[in-house]
Scaffold this motif. Sequence first.
Motif, PDB file in Angstrom:
ATOM      1  N   HIS A 169      41.096  27.903  35.367  1.00 33.31           N
ATOM      2  CA  HIS A 169      40.607  28.565  36.580  1.00 33.31           C
ATOM      3  C   HIS A 169      41.596  28.317  37.719  1.00 33.31           C
ATOM      4  N   VAL A 170      41.823  29.330  38.543  1.00 33.58           N
ATOM      5  CA  VAL A 170      42.760  29.179  39.672  1.00 33.58           C
ATOM      6  C   VAL A 170      42.026  29.572  40.954  1.00 33.58           C
ATOM      7  N   ILE A 171      41.989  28.643  41.905  1.00 35.60           N
ATOM      8  CA  ILE A 171      41.247  28.883  43.152  1.00 35.60           C
ATOM      9  C   ILE A 171      42.125  28.593  44.365  1.00 35.60           C
ATOM     10  N   VAL A 174      31.921  28.737  43.951  1.00 34.34           N
ATOM     11  CA  VAL A 174      31.617  29.751  42.932  1.00 34.34           C
ATOM     12  C   VAL A 174      32.198  29.302  41.588  1.00 34.34           C
ATOM     13  N   CYS A 175      33.398  28.738  41.625  1.00 30.97           N
ATOM     14  CA  CYS A 175      34.071  28.278  40.402  1.00 30.97           C
ATOM     15  C   CYS A 175      33.305  27.106  39.772  1.00 30.97           C
ATOM     16  N   ALA A 176      32.890  26.141  40.590  1.00 29.33           N
ATOM     17  CA  ALA A 176      32.140  24.989  40.068  1.00 29.33           C
ATOM     18  C   ALA A 176      30.851  25.466  39.409  1.00 29.33           C
ATOM     19  N   SER A 225      34.198  33.797  38.094  1.00 30.82           N
ATOM     20  CA  SER A 225      34.372  32.406  37.641  1.00 30.82           C
ATOM     21  C   SER A 225      35.712  31.813  38.088  1.00 30.82           C
ATOM     22  N   TYR A 226      36.625  32.659  38.568  1.00 31.63           N
ATOM     23  CA  TYR A 226      38.005  32.277  38.918  1.00 31.63           C
ATOM     24  C   TYR A 226      38.802  31.851  37.680  1.00 31.63           C
ATOM     25  N   GLN A 245      26.271  36.856  38.407  1.00 36.27           N
ATOM     26  CA  GLN A 245      26.896  38.189  38.470  1.00 36.27           C
ATOM     27  C   GLN A 245      26.975  38.736  39.902  1.00 36.27           C
ATOM     28  N   ALA A 246      26.509  37.958  40.867  1.00 29.25           N
ATOM     29  CA  ALA A 246      26.501  38.481  42.247  1.00 29.25           C
ATOM     30  C   ALA A 246      26.926  37.428  43.266  1.00 29.25           C
TER      31      ALA A 246
END
Length: 433
Positions: A327-329, A350-352, A317-318, A366-367
């Motif tokens: 979250h940090v990306i 992926v974070c969004a 999830s970052y 999860q993948a």
Amino acid sequence: MVKRRDFIKWAGATGIGFAAGAFDMLALADTKSSSFVPVIPTNTGIKGNVVVIGGGMAGATVAKYLRYWGGTGVTVTLIERDSTYASNIMSNLVLNGSRTMSSLQYGYGKLASSYGVKIVKGDVVGIDKVGRKVALASGASYAYDRLVIAPGVDFDIIPGLETAAAQAKVPHAWKAGPQTTALRNMITAMPSGGVFVMTIPAKPYRCPPGPYERACVVADWLKRNRPGSKVIVLDANPEIIAEKHSFEEGFALNGVTYVPNVIINNVDASTLTVNTNQGNFRGNVLNVIPPHRAGKVITANGLADAGGKWTNVDVLSYEAKVAPGIHVIGDASATTQPKAGHIANQEAKVCADAILRMFSGRAVDQAPVTNSACYSPITFETASWLTVTFAYDPVSQTMKAVPASAGEASARSKDNFEEMNKWFTALMGDTFA
Ligand SMILES: Cc1cc2nc3c(=O)[nH]c(=O)nc-3n(C[C@H](O)[C@H](O)[C@H](O)COP(=O)(O)OP(=O)(O)OC[C@H]3O[C@@H](n4cnc5c(N)ncnc54)[C@H](O)[C@@H]3O)c2cc1C
């Protein structure tokens, strides 16, 4: 090992415009074309308020996809200190005159008008993790349900380069902008038979192939325009850390002197001399790229739990390990993936996806799978490339390179140079349009 003919297939399938696990697979829609008009869904039922700090490769992408996938119930406020974004990617080509800085500028108009992202020009200086709001230097504050921080990097101060005057004489040009233009002007002012000295910090730094790419394009330009000149590369790393084969060939082609394991003691900006564990190196132009750390908003707000420089994140999830709800990306996070614009775009998706699932009470994917792709100009008309796909490994809880996906160009070519321009246009379109 991926071959050239498969590269675009990999980049297209797992790279630009799609990170596996993306929310409801909506990313399969092609958002890259300039005539593309997105439809922001009104019926997802998802509600939430996200503030994004930093409108670079990671921040612009996450802001866009939160709205594009999440719909009108998701409020997204993107806070960026600059009016336009200057792309670092391709900025080495400003140094040899084949691109201009103005060709690398990207605005936020489409994010606002087509995706409904609220754009705020400002500098975030404070984060209230308990009260869930951020403070700007202007005094304004913005509340959030979830905060995404994507500030890119800042640079350590090298002894001797503490003042703005010294930094102006020895630019790093590792954040595209006025320093890039200044370095270009210094190179064109070099005499024939001159010396260009550049230094590379120990990894991790942004864009692993980038400094070697710079050495190649500068050496190529000098060879054609300032005969008898030389380029000396002083690398803190024990060897070339990316695309070794391509850069060794590039160095041989243009007579670049490569010195590994260099530790800088200090720099004398008045004589353009760098003092190192391997002696003094003096140039007509001195380009020192300092070690990096996450942007100040991370280090100043108690979020740099990885060596005091970066943020440790859960790569599903970052989300920062030290700060739930944040979250940090992009370059600022500490992951096994390279610090690069293409990966920043992937991490953002992926974070969004994860934030939208959290807002709707669903488990995060999860993948996740991400893809890194990079083209490197070697001369004014040839380039090489490098690609690898990462997949989540539940045992180590990290993103692991998929060996079968990894590949790099067998040789530099004009074809690669043309494809590089297409890749760049697609990546920037996916991020800002
Ligand atoms: C010469 C060079 C060549 C490169 N070539 C490639 C390449 O070929 N391929 C590739 O994938 N990558 C490449 N990169 C790396 C790539 O540019 C970075 O990895 C990428 O930009 C990281 O994205 P980011 O969003 O984390 O940071 P950035 O893109 O740097 O964006 C950060 C943004 O945050 C803003 N910001 C920071 N702090 C605040 C604050 N407190 N308040 C408001 N706004 C703030 C900044 O103004 C900036 O706009 C290259 C880099 C360089 C230097």
